[in-house]
Design an enzyme around this catalytic site. Sequence first.
Site, mmCIF file in Angstrom:
data_model
loop_
_atom_site.group_PDB
_atom_site.id
_atom_site.type_symbol
_atom_site.label_atom_id
_atom_site.label_comp_id
_atom_site.label_asym_id
_atom_site.label_seq_id
_atom_site.Cartn_x
_atom_site.Cartn_y
_atom_site.Cartn_z
ATOM 1 N N VAL A 187 0.350 -1.126 -0.109
ATOM 2 C CA VAL A 187 0.108 -0.522 -0.174
ATOM 3 C C VAL A 187 0.732 1.008 0.234
ATOM 4 O O VAL A 187 2.183 1.302 0.565
ATOM 5 C CB VAL A 187 -0.720 -0.357 1.195
ATOM 6 C CG1 VAL A 187 -2.088 -1.086 0.653
ATOM 7 C CG2 VAL A 187 -0.460 0.018 2.139
ATOM 8 N N SER A 188 0.257 2.493 -0.663
ATOM 9 C CA SER A 188 1.213 3.697 -0.604
ATOM 10 C C SER A 188 1.220 4.273 0.238
ATOM 11 O O SER A 188 2.216 4.893 0.535
ATOM 12 C CB SER A 188 0.829 4.466 -1.898
ATOM 13 O OG SER A 188 1.367 3.456 -3.168
ATOM 14 N N SER A 189 0.319 4.758 1.441
ATOM 15 C CA SER A 189 0.711 5.366 2.547
ATOM 16 C C SER A 189 0.010 4.394 3.880
ATOM 17 O O SER A 189 -1.004 3.642 3.227
ATOM 18 C CB SER A 189 -0.444 6.547 1.794
ATOM 19 O OG SER A 189 -1.561 6.663 1.629
ATOM 20 N N GLN A 204 -4.056 4.157 3.650
ATOM 21 C CA GLN A 204 -4.427 2.963 2.725
ATOM 22 C C GLN A 204 -4.870 1.483 3.648
ATOM 23 O O GLN A 204 -3.883 1.231 4.392
ATOM 24 C CB GLN A 204 -3.883 2.847 1.797
ATOM 25 C CG GLN A 204 -3.695 3.985 0.583
ATOM 26 C CD GLN A 204 -3.142 3.747 -0.933
ATOM 27 O OE1 GLN A 204 -2.600 3.456 -0.824
ATOM 28 N NE2 GLN A 204 -4.157 4.095 -1.915
ATOM 29 N N GLN A 259 4.848 2.290 2.046
ATOM 30 C CA GLN A 259 5.328 3.038 1.595
ATOM 31 C C GLN A 259 4.604 4.221 1.143
ATOM 32 O O GLN A 259 3.909 4.249 0.061
ATOM 33 C CB GLN A 259 6.606 2.650 1.059
ATOM 34 C CG GLN A 259 6.852 2.847 -0.605
ATOM 35 C CD GLN A 259 6.470 1.685 -0.809
ATOM 36 O OE1 GLN A 259 5.868 0.511 0.003
ATOM 37 N NE2 GLN A 259 5.329 1.957 -1.417
#
Length: 203
Positions: free
Chosen positions: A9-11, A14, A38
């Site tokens: 997941v990007s953040s 999420q 990350q």
Amino acid sequence: MSIYGYVRVSSKDQHEDRQWIALKESGVPERGIYRDRQSGKDFDRPQYKKLLRKLKKGDVLYVKSIDRLGRNYEEILCQWRILTKEKEVDMVILDMPLLDTRREGGLLRTFLCDIVLQVLSFVAENERSSIRQRQAEGIAAAKARGVRFGRPPKPLPEGFHSAYLRWSRGLITGTAAARECKMPLATFRYRAKDYKNTTFLQI
């Protein structure tokens, strides 16, 4: 043969629940699932690197969607090549049933991997071209608004205005004007053109 899964997941905002559930429903053991969080800016993925060290020939890696392998198609292409060509791992992309390299062995498996690489290469190049085009259009629009790029120009030498006026009126040559300003002729002509475009002098 070992079965693994990868979740990204990007953040922190999420949640990986959807990816996690899909992998478990596909038979991936929980202990074999690696996950990273990350931002787009910092793409260091410690768990993915750990997974790569763990993978060996003949293992199977499940991923919910192919974009979990990278931020853009260039990175996705790179990781697909590493996994299928160097590691010789079978890939299962759950969102794209055709991307299941277990379906066929031998030449057909190699053919499928090569086809995917060619498609990803094409998309990656298109993505790069689009980025370059958008950058060029952005720079052109910024220049049209008067935005300057690069280092700020050096201050004009004392006496430039006088030399420029006499040169623009044909009273002295460009060589003479450049000599007065103690700069090469090409530099004088360039600065003179810029000077004309950025002043309100009535010549």
